[in-house]
Design an enzyme around this catalytic site. Sequence first.
Site, mmCIF file in Angstrom:
data_model
loop_
_atom_site.group_PDB
_atom_site.id
_atom_site.type_symbol
_atom_site.label_atom_id
_atom_site.label_comp_id
_atom_site.label_asym_id
_atom_site.label_seq_id
_atom_site.Cartn_x
_atom_site.Cartn_y
_atom_site.Cartn_z
ATOM 1 C CD GLU A 37 -1.368 -2.861 -1.325
ATOM 2 O OE1 GLU A 37 -2.035 -3.608 -1.873
ATOM 3 O OE2 GLU A 37 -0.675 -2.852 -2.646
ATOM 4 N N GLY A 41 -4.070 6.632 -3.206
ATOM 5 C CA GLY A 41 -4.306 4.985 -3.453
ATOM 6 C C GLY A 41 -3.106 4.561 -2.004
ATOM 7 C CG ASP A 52 -6.884 10.295 -6.480
ATOM 8 O OD1 ASP A 52 -6.292 9.649 -6.136
ATOM 9 O OD2 ASP A 52 -7.147 10.290 -7.512
ATOM 10 C CB CYS A 106 4.758 -2.929 -7.218
ATOM 11 S SG CYS A 106 4.072 -1.632 -6.414
ATOM 12 C CG LEU A 148 12.825 0.036 -11.064
ATOM 13 C CD1 LEU A 148 13.663 0.288 -12.972
ATOM 14 C CD2 LEU A 148 11.238 -0.657 -11.271
ATOM 15 C CB ALA A 149 17.797 -3.240 -8.274
HETATM 16 P P1 NAD Z 1 -3.077 3.300 -7.053
HETATM 17 O O1 NAD Z 1 -3.385 3.382 -8.144
HETATM 18 O O2 NAD Z 1 -3.279 2.957 -5.047
HETATM 19 O O3 NAD Z 1 -2.717 4.885 -6.856
HETATM 20 C C1 NAD Z 1 -2.587 5.755 -7.474
HETATM 21 C C2 NAD Z 1 -3.296 6.922 -7.455
HETATM 22 O O4 NAD Z 1 -3.058 8.396 -8.386
HETATM 23 C C3 NAD Z 1 -4.705 6.379 -8.157
HETATM 24 O O5 NAD Z 1 -5.768 7.037 -6.507
HETATM 25 C C4 NAD Z 1 -5.212 7.871 -9.060
HETATM 26 O O6 NAD Z 1 -6.580 7.703 -9.110
HETATM 27 C C5 NAD Z 1 -4.468 8.908 -8.948
HETATM 28 N N1 NAD Z 1 -3.561 9.458 -9.930
HETATM 29 C C6 NAD Z 1 -3.743 9.753 -11.123
HETATM 30 N N2 NAD Z 1 -3.357 10.192 -11.906
HETATM 31 C C7 NAD Z 1 -3.521 11.423 -11.178
HETATM 32 C C8 NAD Z 1 -3.562 12.788 -11.735
HETATM 33 N N3 NAD Z 1 -3.129 13.360 -13.252
HETATM 34 N N4 NAD Z 1 -3.874 13.264 -10.612
HETATM 35 C C9 NAD Z 1 -3.954 12.953 -9.425
HETATM 36 N N5 NAD Z 1 -4.255 11.930 -9.228
HETATM 37 C C10 NAD Z 1 -3.830 11.310 -10.178
HETATM 38 O O7 NAD Z 1 -1.213 2.858 -7.151
HETATM 39 P P2 NAD Z 1 -0.414 2.659 -5.407
HETATM 40 O O8 NAD Z 1 -0.680 1.751 -5.289
HETATM 41 O O9 NAD Z 1 -0.216 4.027 -4.141
HETATM 42 O O10 NAD Z 1 0.625 2.556 -6.026
HETATM 43 C C11 NAD Z 1 1.089 4.304 -6.529
HETATM 44 C C12 NAD Z 1 2.610 4.322 -7.235
HETATM 45 O O11 NAD Z 1 3.309 3.467 -5.530
HETATM 46 C C13 NAD Z 1 3.286 2.941 -8.135
HETATM 47 O O12 NAD Z 1 5.047 3.496 -8.821
HETATM 48 C C14 NAD Z 1 3.698 1.752 -7.271
HETATM 49 O O13 NAD Z 1 4.674 1.193 -8.060
HETATM 50 C C15 NAD Z 1 4.532 2.374 -5.929
HETATM 51 N N6 NAD Z 1 4.231 1.617 -5.117
HETATM 52 C C16 NAD Z 1 3.435 0.509 -5.261
HETATM 53 C C17 NAD Z 1 3.691 0.134 -3.348
HETATM 54 C C18 NAD Z 1 2.102 -0.234 -2.695
HETATM 55 O O14 NAD Z 1 3.033 -0.709 -1.700
HETATM 56 N N7 NAD Z 1 0.891 -0.486 -3.537
HETATM 57 C C19 NAD Z 1 4.625 0.053 -2.752
HETATM 58 C C20 NAD Z 1 5.785 1.066 -2.803
HETATM 59 C C21 NAD Z 1 5.653 1.530 -4.587
HETATM 60 C C1 UGA Z 2 6.171 -5.652 -2.530
HETATM 61 C C2 UGA Z 2 8.207 -4.898 -1.614
HETATM 62 O O1 UGA Z 2 8.627 -6.498 0.058
HETATM 63 C C3 UGA Z 2 7.939 -3.954 -1.112
HETATM 64 O O2 UGA Z 2 9.418 -3.915 -0.648
HETATM 65 C C4 UGA Z 2 7.738 -2.876 -2.233
HETATM 66 O O3 UGA Z 2 7.311 -1.540 -1.879
HETATM 67 C C5 UGA Z 2 6.362 -3.526 -2.875
HETATM 68 O O4 UGA Z 2 6.213 -4.465 -2.983
HETATM 69 C C6 UGA Z 2 5.655 -2.405 -3.679
HETATM 70 O O5 UGA Z 2 6.886 -2.150 -4.753
HETATM 71 O O6 UGA Z 2 4.854 -2.283 -4.558
HETATM 72 P P1 UGA Z 2 4.148 -5.914 -1.848
HETATM 73 O O7 UGA Z 2 3.453 -6.458 -3.034
HETATM 74 O O8 UGA Z 2 2.852 -5.288 -0.868
HETATM 75 O O9 UGA Z 2 5.829 -5.216 -0.967
HETATM 76 O O10 UGA Z 2 3.842 -7.541 -0.611
HETATM 77 P P2 UGA Z 2 5.167 -9.107 -0.675
HETATM 78 O O11 UGA Z 2 5.361 -8.766 1.658
HETATM 79 O O12 UGA Z 2 5.830 -7.742 -0.772
HETATM 80 O O13 UGA Z 2 4.555 -9.764 -0.880
HETATM 81 C C7 UGA Z 2 4.765 -9.612 -2.993
HETATM 82 C C8 UGA Z 2 3.610 -11.440 -2.911
HETATM 83 O O14 UGA Z 2 4.334 -12.002 -3.068
HETATM 84 C C9 UGA Z 2 2.681 -11.752 -2.305
HETATM 85 O O15 UGA Z 2 1.585 -12.233 -3.328
HETATM 86 C C10 UGA Z 2 3.530 -12.855 -1.142
HETATM 87 O O16 UGA Z 2 2.696 -13.679 -0.572
HETATM 88 C C11 UGA Z 2 4.261 -13.316 -2.537
HETATM 89 N N1 UGA Z 2 5.227 -13.977 -1.287
HETATM 90 C C12 UGA Z 2 6.423 -13.336 -0.370
HETATM 91 C C13 UGA Z 2 5.593 -15.408 -0.842
HETATM 92 O O17 UGA Z 2 4.748 -15.952 -2.759
HETATM 93 N N2 UGA Z 2 6.513 -16.058 -0.825
HETATM 94 C C14 UGA Z 2 7.379 -15.294 0.111
HETATM 95 O O18 UGA Z 2 8.278 -15.643 1.165
HETATM 96 C C15 UGA Z 2 7.454 -13.709 0.285
#
Ligand code: NAD
Ligand code: UGA
Length: 464
Positions: free
Chosen positions: A169, A18, A41, A280, A225-226
């Site tokens: 992102e 992902g 995946d 998230c 989480l924090a």
């Molecule tokens: P996502 O949904 O984009 O990707 C997860 C992938 O895992 C999917 O493609 C799914 O098909 C696959 N999957 C699920 N179960 C599986 C299995 N048993 N075997 C193989 N593949 C499997 O999710 P994501 O955005 O990449 O987030 C993943 C984790 O990272 C979450 O816990 C999220 O909180 C954390 N995280 C996300 C971000 C972000 O910016 N998206 C940033 C930091 C942390």
């Molecule tokens: C956020 C955290 O910034 C990452 O550190 C973390 O890894 C990630 O979540 C996660 O755990 O998934 P992300 O959600 O990709 O990252 O993007 P952010 O830049 O944090 O923005 C989150 C949301 O807050 C967006 O909708 C953004 O537009 C909004 N935002 C951000 C505001 O409305 N005001 C701000 O000043 C900043």
Amino acid sequence: MRQDGMKFEKRILCIGAGFVGGPTAAMIACKCPRYRVTVVDTNRERIAQWNSATLPVYEPGLDEIVRKTRGRNLFFDTDIPKGIRESEIIFVCVNTPTKTFGAGAGLAADLQFWEKTARQILEHARSPKIVVEKSTFPVKTALAMERILNSRTGGIHFDVLSNPEFLAEGTAVRDMEFPDRVLIGSRDTEQGYRARDVLVALYANWVPRERIITSNIWSSELSKLAANLFLAQRVSTINAVSAICEKTEADVTEVSKIVGMDGRIGARFLNASIGFGGSCFRKDILNLVYLCRHEGLPEVADYFEAVVRINEYQKERFVLNMLEAMFNTLAGKRICLFGFAFKADTSDTRESPAIHVARRLLEEKAEVVVTDPRALDNAKADLRGLDGKIRFVQDPYRAAQGCQAIAVMTEWGLYRGLDYEKIYKRMVRPAFIFDGRNILDHRRCHAIGFNVYPLGRPALTHFK
Ligand code: NAD
Ligand code: UGA
């Protein structure tokens, strides 16, 4: 004997292709050419996309590093058992969404995906492994993971580490290449430290050693989480301030600048908005809320939950402000949403505030036109099945044609540079702009003829 056993020093597996798994694997492959990195995946289509010219996620700079490494030391595959057998370090990057059923529905994390992964690792491993929690998990998930992985008496030994991802992102590549910190949590045992040092060595290939922080495993899980709680809390706080600004003729951009100049507070993450989105913030805070309730801390839970409640309030407040400004009826009025992604520079629309706004506008019987440079496919999927008139138009000029209002949902740089005179001429009068991101030149738009409603700043209208 592996054919390329001599060629690669280490074999790494990322389970979950992902937003996190794909870019993480690509960055490791890019910075560590001597490691072989495979991403697997269960979703075949996703793997096929990663192997194609059009990657499943849009991230500035990502195409380039995937192009450089794919087929060299980065591989995308669907054979999970083979990947497990052949790797020494396994990053678990599966999704951890909010549970939608049973106990804790709507709050707790749905743990079925990581548990399935842990069982698969146990089933297919033939040698010791380091299993790394990369996904965001509830505190104490590592304990459950260890219990499953080490459930076979006399079996293979697994070390579980917590290495949460902090990338955002839109800036994922930069965040991974130059992270503020890399966090590695381990058990406080000799065995735990040995495993931790292997991961430290991996990151030390490109991250300065002082930015690699080690901690106890529970602190690591909780810190992730924090951190999201703190970030989201800042957005909710400035958004709550924007509401009081609108009642008092104060200007939230000025307040935010003034507050942020205090070194103790800092300037970042103080942009008032229509609300935070993304996959998230909401889920991680609700996960904490669930944990607190479960641990008998209802006051703490309520405090954390307020961050999410203010976010819901802000999204709804925006719609109600539109309704009031447009003479208390939106029925039959065509409104153009500028942007649908939850933030700029991503195609991701998960939890985007635009979803709430579009849904509510349709409930008010408005016609909705959505434009976005990258997220229209996801927008279509998000709004599928909703009653009412919705159109998706890539070109913002054509999208605004015949509309009575523009509502800015996403802070795409593109929207700053448009010719608003040209847009105004194509719209129905009186024409409105509701700037949910405060990115436009409000005075200029007002001078053109628009009635401009910024967020947390006095409106600029032509009404007497
Ligand atoms: P996502 O949904 O984009 O990707 C997860 C992938 O895992 C999917 O493609 C799914 O098909 C696959 N999957 C699920 N179960 C599986 C299995 N048993 N075997 C193989 N593949 C499997 O999710 P994501 O955005 O990449 O987030 C993943 C984790 O990272 C979450 O816990 C999220 O909180 C954390 N995280 C996300 C971000 C972000 O910016 N998206 C940033 C930091 C942390
Ligand atoms: C956020 C955290 O910034 C990452 O550190 C973390 O890894 C990630 O979540 C996660 O755990 O998934 P992300 O959600 O990709 O990252 O993007 P952010 O830049 O944090 O923005 C989150 C949301 O807050 C967006 O909708 C953004 O537009 C909004 N935002 C951000 C505001 O409305 N005001 C701000 O000043 C900043």
